[in-house]
Design a protein around this motif. Structure first.
Motif, PDB file in Angstrom:
ATOM      1  N   PRO A 147      83.197 -72.832  31.201  1.00 27.87           N
ATOM      2  CA  PRO A 147      82.799 -74.176  31.664  1.00 27.87           C
ATOM      3  C   PRO A 147      82.415 -74.151  33.150  1.00 27.87           C
ATOM      4  CG  PRO A 147      85.187 -74.036  31.401  1.00 27.87           C
ATOM      5  CD  PRO A 147      84.630 -72.750  30.885  1.00 27.87           C
ATOM      6  N   VAL A 174      92.607 -68.402  30.926  1.00 34.49           N
ATOM      7  CA  VAL A 174      92.341 -69.811  30.647  1.00 34.49           C
ATOM      8  C   VAL A 174      91.913 -69.957  29.192  1.00 34.49           C
ATOM      9  CG1 VAL A 174      91.022 -71.862  31.315  1.00 34.49           C
ATOM     10  CG2 VAL A 174      91.630 -70.130  33.030  1.00 34.49           C
ATOM     11  N   GLY A 176      93.437 -71.474  25.014  1.00 31.79           N
ATOM     12  CA  GLY A 176      94.602 -71.394  24.140  1.00 31.79           C
ATOM     13  C   GLY A 176      94.229 -70.928  22.745  1.00 31.79           C
ATOM     14  N   TYR A 178      92.327 -67.799  20.072  1.00 31.76           N
ATOM     15  CA  TYR A 178      92.606 -66.401  19.709  1.00 31.76           C
ATOM     16  C   TYR A 178      92.522 -65.483  20.935  1.00 31.76           C
ATOM     17  CZ  TYR A 178      91.614 -66.946  14.604  1.00 31.76           C
ATOM     18  OH  TYR A 178      91.611 -67.273  13.278  1.00 31.76           O
ATOM     19  N   ALA A 180      92.279 -65.960  24.235  1.00 29.56           N
ATOM     20  CA  ALA A 180      93.170 -66.219  25.372  1.00 29.56           C
ATOM     21  C   ALA A 180      94.583 -65.725  25.065  1.00 29.56           C
ATOM     22  CB  ALA A 180      93.181 -67.715  25.697  1.00 29.56           C
ATOM     23  N   TYR A 198      96.427 -73.743  29.317  1.00 28.64           N
ATOM     24  CA  TYR A 198      95.752 -74.323  28.155  1.00 28.64           C
ATOM     25  C   TYR A 198      95.703 -75.840  28.320  1.00 28.64           C
ATOM     26  CZ  TYR A 198      94.682 -76.005  23.520  1.00 28.64           C
ATOM     27  OH  TYR A 198      94.099 -76.687  22.487  1.00 28.64           O
ATOM     28  N   ARG A 205      95.223 -74.298  18.578  1.00 29.14           N
ATOM     29  CA  ARG A 205      94.894 -75.533  17.872  1.00 29.14           C
ATOM     30  C   ARG A 205      94.287 -75.180  16.508  1.00 29.14           C
ATOM     31  NH1 ARG A 205      90.335 -78.699  17.852  1.00 29.14           N
ATOM     32  NH2 ARG A 205      89.350 -77.560  19.548  1.00 29.14           N
ATOM     33  N   ASN A 231      94.658 -77.159  33.443  1.00 32.54           N
ATOM     34  CA  ASN A 231      93.306 -76.598  33.498  1.00 32.54           C
ATOM     35  C   ASN A 231      92.917 -76.295  34.944  1.00 32.54           C
ATOM     36  OD1 ASN A 231      90.896 -75.653  32.451  1.00 32.54           O
ATOM     37  ND2 ASN A 231      90.418 -77.550  31.365  1.00 32.54           N
ATOM     38  N   ALA A 260      88.724 -67.557  28.389  1.00 29.10           N
ATOM     39  CA  ALA A 260      88.500 -67.390  26.945  1.00 29.10           C
ATOM     40  C   ALA A 260      88.369 -68.791  26.392  1.00 29.10           C
ATOM     41  CB  ALA A 260      89.653 -66.634  26.319  1.00 29.10           C
ATOM     42  N   THR A 261      87.276 -69.429  26.776  1.00 27.01           N
ATOM     43  CA  THR A 261      87.095 -70.851  26.510  1.00 27.01           C
ATOM     44  C   THR A 261      86.018 -71.087  25.448  1.00 27.01           C
ATOM     45  OG1 THR A 261      85.798 -70.782  28.550  1.00 27.01           O
ATOM     46  CG2 THR A 261      87.974 -71.758  28.693  1.00 27.01           C
ATOM     47  N   ALA A 345      94.358 -63.000  11.494  1.00 27.46           N
ATOM     48  CA  ALA A 345      95.491 -62.490  12.261  1.00 27.46           C
ATOM     49  C   ALA A 345      95.184 -62.685  13.736  1.00 27.46           C
ATOM     50  CB  ALA A 345      95.699 -61.013  11.970  1.00 27.46           C
ATOM     51  N   VAL A 346      96.189 -63.005  14.498  1.00 22.54           N
ATOM     52  CA  VAL A 346      96.028 -63.106  15.947  1.00 22.54           C
ATOM     53  C   VAL A 346      96.921 -62.027  16.555  1.00 22.54           C
ATOM     54  CG1 VAL A 346      95.976 -64.658  17.925  1.00 22.54           C
ATOM     55  CG2 VAL A 346      95.858 -65.606  15.623  1.00 22.54           C
TER      56      VAL A 346
HETATM   57  P1  NDP Z   1      88.476 -70.537  20.421  1.00 20.20           P
HETATM   58  O1  NDP Z   1      87.489 -71.572  20.081  1.00 20.20           O
HETATM   59  O2  NDP Z   1      89.424 -70.035  19.411  1.00 20.20           O
HETATM   60  O3  NDP Z   1      89.350 -71.000  21.684  1.00 20.20           O
HETATM   61  C1  NDP Z   1      88.751 -71.524  22.822  1.00 20.20           C
HETATM   62  C2  NDP Z   1      89.851 -72.072  23.694  1.00 20.20           C
HETATM   63  O4  NDP Z   1      89.322 -72.495  24.936  1.00 20.20           O
HETATM   64  C3  NDP Z   1      90.531 -73.279  23.064  1.00 20.20           C
HETATM   65  O5  NDP Z   1      91.887 -73.203  23.369  1.00 20.20           O
HETATM   66  C4  NDP Z   1      89.856 -74.443  23.763  1.00 20.20           C
HETATM   67  O6  NDP Z   1      90.661 -75.572  23.872  1.00 20.20           O
HETATM   68  C5  NDP Z   1      89.642 -73.857  25.134  1.00 20.20           C
HETATM   69  N1  NDP Z   1      88.534 -74.487  25.847  1.00 20.20           N
HETATM   70  C6  NDP Z   1      87.292 -74.735  25.397  1.00 20.20           C
HETATM   71  N2  NDP Z   1      86.539 -75.309  26.331  1.00 20.20           N
HETATM   72  C7  NDP Z   1      87.326 -75.444  27.418  1.00 20.20           C
HETATM   73  C8  NDP Z   1      87.147 -76.006  28.707  1.00 20.20           C
HETATM   74  N3  NDP Z   1      85.982 -76.528  29.071  1.00 20.20           N
HETATM   75  N4  NDP Z   1      88.192 -75.980  29.560  1.00 20.20           N
HETATM   76  C9  NDP Z   1      89.379 -75.456  29.173  1.00 20.20           C
HETATM   77  N5  NDP Z   1      89.612 -74.932  27.981  1.00 20.20           N
HETATM   78  C10 NDP Z   1      88.601 -74.919  27.099  1.00 20.20           C
HETATM   79  O7  NDP Z   1      87.590 -69.389  21.037  1.00 20.20           O
HETATM   80  P2  NDP Z   1      87.890 -67.926  21.494  1.00 20.20           P
HETATM   81  O8  NDP Z   1      86.960 -67.721  22.615  1.00 20.20           O
HETATM   82  O9  NDP Z   1      89.341 -67.672  21.701  1.00 20.20           O
HETATM   83  O10 NDP Z   1      87.451 -67.072  20.225  1.00 20.20           O
HETATM   84  C11 NDP Z   1      86.233 -67.337  19.547  1.00 20.20           C
HETATM   85  C12 NDP Z   1      86.365 -67.018  18.097  1.00 20.20           C
HETATM   86  O11 NDP Z   1      86.374 -65.626  17.906  1.00 20.20           O
HETATM   87  C13 NDP Z   1      87.663 -67.500  17.463  1.00 20.20           C
HETATM   88  O12 NDP Z   1      87.592 -68.827  17.064  1.00 20.20           O
HETATM   89  C14 NDP Z   1      87.812 -66.561  16.310  1.00 20.20           C
HETATM   90  O13 NDP Z   1      87.108 -67.061  15.206  1.00 20.20           O
HETATM   91  C15 NDP Z   1      87.183 -65.294  16.808  1.00 20.20           C
HETATM   92  N6  NDP Z   1      88.221 -64.329  17.191  1.00 20.20           N
HETATM   93  C16 NDP Z   1      89.044 -63.835  16.232  1.00 20.20           C
HETATM   94  C17 NDP Z   1      90.040 -62.941  16.550  1.00 20.20           C
HETATM   95  C18 NDP Z   1      90.922 -62.426  15.473  1.00 20.20           C
HETATM   96  O14 NDP Z   1      90.614 -62.568  14.321  1.00 20.20           O
HETATM   97  N7  NDP Z   1      92.059 -61.827  15.814  1.00 20.20           N
HETATM   98  C19 NDP Z   1      90.246 -62.495  17.924  1.00 20.20           C
HETATM   99  C20 NDP Z   1      89.340 -63.087  18.854  1.00 20.20           C
HETATM  100  C21 NDP Z   1      88.373 -63.965  18.489  1.00 20.20           C
HETATM  101  P3  NDP Z   1      90.779 -76.651  22.674  1.00 20.20           P
HETATM  102  O15 NDP Z   1      91.692 -76.033  21.648  1.00 20.20           O
HETATM  103  O16 NDP Z   1      91.391 -77.822  23.344  1.00 20.20           O
HETATM  104  O17 NDP Z   1      89.420 -76.885  22.181  1.00 20.20           O
END
Ligand code: NDP
Length: 418
Positions: A147, A174, A176, A178, A180, A198, A205, A231, A260-261, A345-346
């Motif tokens: 962001p 930053v 919450g 997978y 992060a 987070y 979530r 944040n 990791a947003t 899995a995480v």
């Molecule tokens: P996610 O969408 O899982 O998480 C993004 C996080 O960033 C959320 O906690 C979100 O908060 C937060 N966020 C988003 N925008 C902002 C902001 N502007 N300011 C602050 N916080 C913010 O994405 P990831 O990047 O972690 O991973 C992407 C995808 O990759 C995952 O959804 C998954 O499908 C895949 N992945 C799978 C793995 C596995 O299988 N082990 C490992 C890694 C990735 P909020 O919850 O409030 O929206």
């Protein structure tokens, strides 16, 4: 277009059914395997294994092992990771070549419903190559998104974090989700002092609430300074590192800041508009149940469609497309895809394994459900000194007695749930 999980699988399988296939990958051989192989699942798991050793050495004392504490050679870990990834890139290349796919190193752009231009920059030829095809598959994946805020230029993403130099004694994470939670666990295990911010009330979530609460508490027990409802407001350079100002007025000093947003589809420069391919939020390529875009000759699978961003999902989607376009091998019915009950899995410490509905989803869907929940300290930890606990939970539809959700937080949760 794109040599990641979805693209490579589709290319190989289509070639095996007799199609003449060209695969364009902007990163060339070094890009083969995409996010999963190069900057995702594989290196992340290698680093997670590395991080588990610190804990294992510590715990071994309770079992009688003595000796000086070992020290992490971060440079060696990075180097060994690089050579393993190069080996995997080579395996992918061999698989492609062996199945008769031609790999073209360069960025591809759609010129129309059946035409693609590849810049071939990777070959240093400078001469774009124009190809026409009956079918075009977009499998360009996604990329991290950060962001906007003052000091955004100091933000790292999961693309850079594997090669961080020097090793960060203090790391801010930053997000919450997978990525992060996994990197907070990994760097905490490797020896960084990790602060994780987070913006919501609890990490992960969308996961079962018990899993979220339990994991959050375990991560804090391991030493992560997890700050919820928090944040970043701004980041600036400080004498000894980076000064991070939080929106609540607090500040924290760190050596590196990993964001990791979330991730967005890789669509820049793909020529989707020119070809008339319809896009949704963040540019995601819109597809129907056969992964066909608004242009019938163009299909898309995997993260670029921004649905379920998981390697096995992209692989399965690729197989479905190939069956649909070229037919299933004799004796097998063409595959179809269901998005219900996708396990995941995480790789946090402890890890999470989950499949099916959360308690809240099941309650909404079925009304009357039973929850079987168990929480315990593993036998190993009687002597290890670790206070790590394990949680397992089954969600059962009361009417049919069918298990509709299985959630676990604990060692090897991914393998167990699988
Ligand atoms: P996610 O969408 O899982 O998480 C993004 C996080 O960033 C959320 O906690 C979100 O908060 C937060 N966020 C988003 N925008 C902002 C902001 N502007 N300011 C602050 N916080 C913010 O994405 P990831 O990047 O972690 O991973 C992407 C995808 O990759 C995952 O959804 C998954 O499908 C895949 N992945 C799978 C793995 C596995 O299988 N082990 C490992 C890694 C990735 P909020 O919850 O409030 O929206």
């Amino acid at each position: 277009i794109g040599g990641g999980s979805g693209g490579v699988r589709a290319a190989r399988m289509a070639a095996a059914r007799g199609a003449r296939v060209v695969l364009a990958e902007a990163g060339g051989t070094a890009g083969l395997g995409g996010t999963c192989v190069n900057v995702g699942c594989i290196p992340k798991k290698l680093y997670s294994y590395a991080a588990h050793y610190a804990e294992a050495f510590e715990e071994s004392h309770g079992f009688g092992w003595e000796g000086d504490a070992t020290r992490l050679d971060w440079g060696r870990l990075k180097e060994n990771r690089r050579s393993e990834l190069a080996r995997l890139n080579g395996v992918y290349l061999n698989l492609l070549v062996g199945s008769g796919v031609e790999l073209v190193h360069g960025h591809a752009r759609l010129l129309g419903a059946h035409t693609v231009e590849i810049d071939c920059a990777g070959h240093g030829q400078g001469v774009p190559r124009r190809l026409s095809a009956r079918h075009i598959l977009i499998a360009t994946g996604g990329r991290p998104q950060v962001p906007g805020f003052p000091g955004r230029e100091f933000a790292l993403t999961s693309n850079e974090v594997f090669d961080l130099e020097p090793f960060p004694a203090r790391l801010l994470v930053v997000g919450g989700g997978y990525i992060a939670c996994e990197f907070a666990s990994i760097f905490n295990g490797l020896g960084s002092r990790v602060t994780q911010l987070y913006r919501g009330p609890q990490v992960l979530r969308g996961f079962d609430d018990d899993v979220r609460r339990f994991l959050g508490a375990e991560m804090v027990k391991k030493g992560i300074d997890l700050r919820l409802n928090a944040n970043v407001a701004a980041i600036e350079r400080a004498p000894g590192g980076l000064l991070v100002s939080l929106q609540d007025g607090c500040s924290v000093e760190v050596d590196a800041a990993l964001f990791a947003t979330g991730r967005v589809p890789n669509v820049a420069g793909l020529g989707l508009e020119a070809a008339g391919v319809a896009q949704g939020a963040d540019g995601a390529v819109l597809v129907d149940e056969h992964y066909r875009t608004s242009v019938p000759s163009i299909h898309a699978v995997g993260d670029v469609t921004a649905r379920v961003q998981l390697t096995p999902v992209a692989l399965s989607e690729a197989m479905v497309v190939v069956d649909h376009l070229f037919g299933a091998p004799s004796g097998r019915i063409p595959r179809a895809m269901e998005y219900e009950f996708i396990p995941s899995a995480v790789f946090t410490h402890p890890s999470v394994g989950t499949v099916g509905m959360t308690e809240a989803e099941a309650r909404k869907e079925f009304g009357v459900i039973s929850i079987y929940r168990s929480e315990f300290r593993a036998l190993r930890h009687t002597l290890s000194g670790s206070s790590e606990r394990t949680m397992m939970k089954l969600v059962v539809d009361e009417t049919t007695d069918r298990v509709v959700g299985l959630h676990m937080v604990g060692a090897e949760a991914g393998e167990i749930v699988q």
